[in-house]
Design a protein around this motif. Sequence first.
Motif, PDB file in Angstrom:
ATOM      1  N   ARG A 165      -4.790   0.403  -7.787  1.00 24.69           N
ATOM      2  CA  ARG A 165      -6.074   0.424  -6.854  1.00 24.69           C
ATOM      3  C   ARG A 165      -6.603  -0.237  -6.781  1.00 24.69           C
ATOM      4  O   ARG A 165      -7.287  -0.929  -7.166  1.00 24.69           O
ATOM      5  CB  ARG A 165      -6.966   1.814  -7.970  1.00 24.69           C
ATOM      6  CG  ARG A 165      -8.383   2.612  -6.175  1.00 24.69           C
ATOM      7  CD  ARG A 165      -8.273   3.751  -7.132  1.00 24.69           C
ATOM      8  NE  ARG A 165      -7.280   5.262  -6.743  1.00 24.69           N
ATOM      9  CZ  ARG A 165      -7.586   6.298  -6.564  1.00 24.69           C
ATOM     10  NH1 ARG A 165      -8.460   6.412  -7.821  1.00 24.69           N
ATOM     11  NH2 ARG A 165      -6.346   7.078  -6.771  1.00 24.69           N
ATOM     12  N   LEU A 166      -6.950  -0.691  -5.305  1.00 31.10           N
ATOM     13  CA  LEU A 166      -7.748  -2.033  -5.157  1.00 31.10           C
ATOM     14  C   LEU A 166      -8.711  -0.661  -3.706  1.00 31.10           C
ATOM     15  O   LEU A 166      -8.688  -0.214  -2.745  1.00 31.10           O
ATOM     16  CB  LEU A 166      -6.563  -2.926  -3.947  1.00 31.10           C
ATOM     17  CG  LEU A 166      -5.647  -3.218  -5.047  1.00 31.10           C
ATOM     18  CD1 LEU A 166      -4.941  -4.534  -4.632  1.00 31.10           C
ATOM     19  CD2 LEU A 166      -5.811  -3.507  -6.745  1.00 31.10           C
ATOM     20  N   GLU A 167     -10.108  -2.166  -4.023  1.00 30.73           N
ATOM     21  CA  GLU A 167     -11.315  -1.890  -3.229  1.00 30.73           C
ATOM     22  C   GLU A 167     -10.529  -2.547  -1.732  1.00 30.73           C
ATOM     23  O   GLU A 167      -9.948  -3.497  -1.217  1.00 30.73           O
ATOM     24  CB  GLU A 167     -12.143  -2.190  -3.526  1.00 30.73           C
ATOM     25  CG  GLU A 167     -13.414  -2.080  -2.759  1.00 30.73           C
ATOM     26  CD  GLU A 167     -14.773  -2.767  -3.151  1.00 30.73           C
ATOM     27  OE1 GLU A 167     -15.947  -3.205  -2.619  1.00 30.73           O
ATOM     28  OE2 GLU A 167     -14.607  -3.015  -4.149  1.00 30.73           O
ATOM     29  N   VAL A 168     -10.926  -1.476  -0.450  1.00 29.97           N
ATOM     30  CA  VAL A 168     -10.711  -1.639   0.931  1.00 29.97           C
ATOM     31  C   VAL A 168     -11.675  -3.031   1.172  1.00 29.97           C
ATOM     32  O   VAL A 168     -12.374  -3.029   1.477  1.00 29.97           O
ATOM     33  CB  VAL A 168     -10.586  -0.618   1.741  1.00 29.97           C
ATOM     34  CG1 VAL A 168     -10.332  -1.231   3.103  1.00 29.97           C
ATOM     35  CG2 VAL A 168      -9.476  -0.203   1.058  1.00 29.97           C
ATOM     36  N   PRO A 169     -11.582  -4.283   1.734  1.00 28.78           N
ATOM     37  CA  PRO A 169     -12.401  -5.360   1.922  1.00 28.78           C
ATOM     38  C   PRO A 169     -13.455  -4.750   3.099  1.00 28.78           C
ATOM     39  O   PRO A 169     -12.774  -4.200   4.161  1.00 28.78           O
ATOM     40  CB  PRO A 169     -11.175  -6.408   2.805  1.00 28.78           C
ATOM     41  CG  PRO A 169      -9.935  -5.553   1.915  1.00 28.78           C
ATOM     42  CD  PRO A 169      -9.770  -4.642   1.966  1.00 28.78           C
ATOM     43  N   HIS A 170     -14.595  -4.509   3.145  1.00 30.01           N
ATOM     44  CA  HIS A 170     -14.996  -4.307   4.484  1.00 30.01           C
ATOM     45  C   HIS A 170     -15.866  -5.552   4.919  1.00 30.01           C
ATOM     46  O   HIS A 170     -16.498  -6.777   4.572  1.00 30.01           O
ATOM     47  CB  HIS A 170     -16.306  -2.986   4.328  1.00 30.01           C
ATOM     48  CG  HIS A 170     -17.138  -3.798   2.807  1.00 30.01           C
ATOM     49  ND1 HIS A 170     -17.023  -3.250   1.764  1.00 30.01           N
ATOM     50  CD2 HIS A 170     -17.999  -4.060   2.488  1.00 30.01           C
ATOM     51  CE1 HIS A 170     -17.879  -3.898   0.883  1.00 30.01           C
ATOM     52  NE2 HIS A 170     -18.999  -3.811   1.977  1.00 30.01           N
ATOM     53  N   GLU A 171     -16.940  -5.702   6.331  1.00 33.23           N
ATOM     54  CA  GLU A 171     -17.086  -6.678   6.842  1.00 33.23           C
ATOM     55  C   GLU A 171     -18.996  -7.049   5.872  1.00 33.23           C
ATOM     56  O   GLU A 171     -19.541  -6.169   5.738  1.00 33.23           O
ATOM     57  CB  GLU A 171     -17.934  -6.623   8.294  1.00 33.23           C
ATOM     58  CG  GLU A 171     -16.885  -6.869   9.119  1.00 33.23           C
ATOM     59  CD  GLU A 171     -17.019  -5.429  10.547  1.00 33.23           C
ATOM     60  OE1 GLU A 171     -18.002  -6.301  10.854  1.00 33.23           O
ATOM     61  OE2 GLU A 171     -16.297  -5.584  11.595  1.00 33.23           O
ATOM     62  N   PHE A 173     -10.970   2.969  -1.808  1.00 25.39           N
ATOM     63  CA  PHE A 173      -9.777   2.354  -2.513  1.00 25.39           C
ATOM     64  C   PHE A 173      -9.327   3.033  -2.429  1.00 25.39           C
ATOM     65  O   PHE A 173      -8.403   4.471  -1.543  1.00 25.39           O
ATOM     66  CB  PHE A 173     -10.554   3.120  -4.415  1.00 25.39           C
ATOM     67  CG  PHE A 173     -11.410   2.234  -4.790  1.00 25.39           C
ATOM     68  CD1 PHE A 173     -11.010   1.085  -5.190  1.00 25.39           C
ATOM     69  CD2 PHE A 173     -12.223   2.692  -4.810  1.00 25.39           C
ATOM     70  CE1 PHE A 173     -12.238   0.537  -6.194  1.00 25.39           C
ATOM     71  CE2 PHE A 173     -13.476   1.980  -5.455  1.00 25.39           C
ATOM     72  CZ  PHE A 173     -13.806   0.874  -5.901  1.00 25.39           C
ATOM     73  N   GLU A 174      -7.493   1.663  -2.558  1.00 26.69           N
ATOM     74  CA  GLU A 174      -6.316   2.542  -1.660  1.00 26.69           C
ATOM     75  C   GLU A 174      -5.478   1.748  -2.440  1.00 26.69           C
ATOM     76  O   GLU A 174      -5.201   1.061  -3.124  1.00 26.69           O
ATOM     77  CB  GLU A 174      -6.062   1.555  -0.063  1.00 26.69           C
ATOM     78  CG  GLU A 174      -5.343   1.974   0.001  1.00 26.69           C
ATOM     79  CD  GLU A 174      -4.453   0.774   1.445  1.00 26.69           C
ATOM     80  OE1 GLU A 174      -4.819   1.514   2.891  1.00 26.69           O
ATOM     81  OE2 GLU A 174      -4.540  -0.397   1.556  1.00 26.69           O
ATOM     82  N   PRO A 191       0.790  -1.326  -0.199  1.00 31.14           N
ATOM     83  CA  PRO A 191       0.009  -0.019  -0.070  1.00 31.14           C
ATOM     84  C   PRO A 191       0.824   1.713  -0.442  1.00 31.14           C
ATOM     85  O   PRO A 191       2.042   1.143   0.327  1.00 31.14           O
ATOM     86  CB  PRO A 191      -1.090  -0.405   1.366  1.00 31.14           C
ATOM     87  CG  PRO A 191      -0.392  -1.992   1.906  1.00 31.14           C
ATOM     88  CD  PRO A 191       0.734  -2.034   1.400  1.00 31.14           C
ATOM     89  N   ALA A 192      -0.239   2.278  -0.382  1.00 29.56           N
ATOM     90  CA  ALA A 192       1.518   3.690  -0.544  1.00 29.56           C
ATOM     91  C   ALA A 192       1.257   4.240   0.977  1.00 29.56           C
ATOM     92  O   ALA A 192       2.582   4.661   0.603  1.00 29.56           O
ATOM     93  CB  ALA A 192       0.088   4.559  -1.665  1.00 29.56           C
TER      94      ALA A 192
END
Length: 316
Positions: free
Chosen positions: A80-86, A95-96, A61-62
């Motif tokens: 750019r990747l989507e941040v996982p969530h519950e 996104f990160e 990650p940056a």
Amino acid sequence: MDLKQRARTEQFTVELVRAMPHLTVSQAVSAAMQLSESMELPRFEDFGSLVTLVNGLQLRPAFEWELFGYEPVDDALPIRLEVPHEPGRNQRIHFEDHYLSTHTRRVHPPGVHLPDYRDSVGGWRKRLGYVTRPSLEYTAFTSAAANRKIPMRRVEMLGNLWKIGAVATWENDRDGETSWCHVGRHPLPGESPHPEMTEHDAWYHLRIHPEIGRDVIVEIARCLAEIHLGYVEKLWDAPPPEGAQRGPESEAAAYIALERLWIPQRSRRTDWYRRYTAGEPMPVEFRWNAVFRVAEQIEDLLRGDTAPVTAYAGGS
């Protein structure tokens, strides 16, 4: 995209997913898609050279690069990747940005050294979930061919099978097959499995032939893939779309999941594996999207990151 290029891109995606357990399967697939064009994949003529390429990539990650004194170079390609969530929670999508090591440079000495990438990835690969529950029933689950007990870490993984109502046992009375996975009992709608399940009250019975030897965990993972792919009736969710590649798809899903779980791949090469490593295109019926989805589900189950399921109202 021609068939050869498509097969090479599929190989790159699969091997990157296997090599990066610190990302979710969905994140790793997205990363592979974003990286594939810049990697100039056609120049890699064989499977071994492509695996070497993937194993040499360092994707962080940056914020991690910045924390240890690095910044992206001017022409860096952000992944750019989507941040996982519950699951089940109504959260905004975030996104990160991530960067390869080759797209960064050190701009000032950090207070601490950058952690070794391989050590970090290895830690993720070996991690077991916080809801993993060892089952004493599997401590004596030995490989008849190798005549040795399964390592305790894998015994702990098998202790998660009950969460989908599955029980694995040896099967000595049938010849010609390595395993048989079938519904043992249809649960009542709303019913949940319990840790003390046996083959007599299990929803699924995974019957493994002793001749499978050290590949027993591989074979169990393949059986789990058959369930999640819908080739064996799925009892806790709506039926998934029907497929027509039972053996190849289940083998591929297990191949992906087990590397992420730090479990050796199958010692005996299958027809699917030979075709895959040779760069042959998969049949049009082969569903990579379903394979990646199920690989993630197998990993989550065996790693211990899931809770027990609840029987589907339409499954009785």
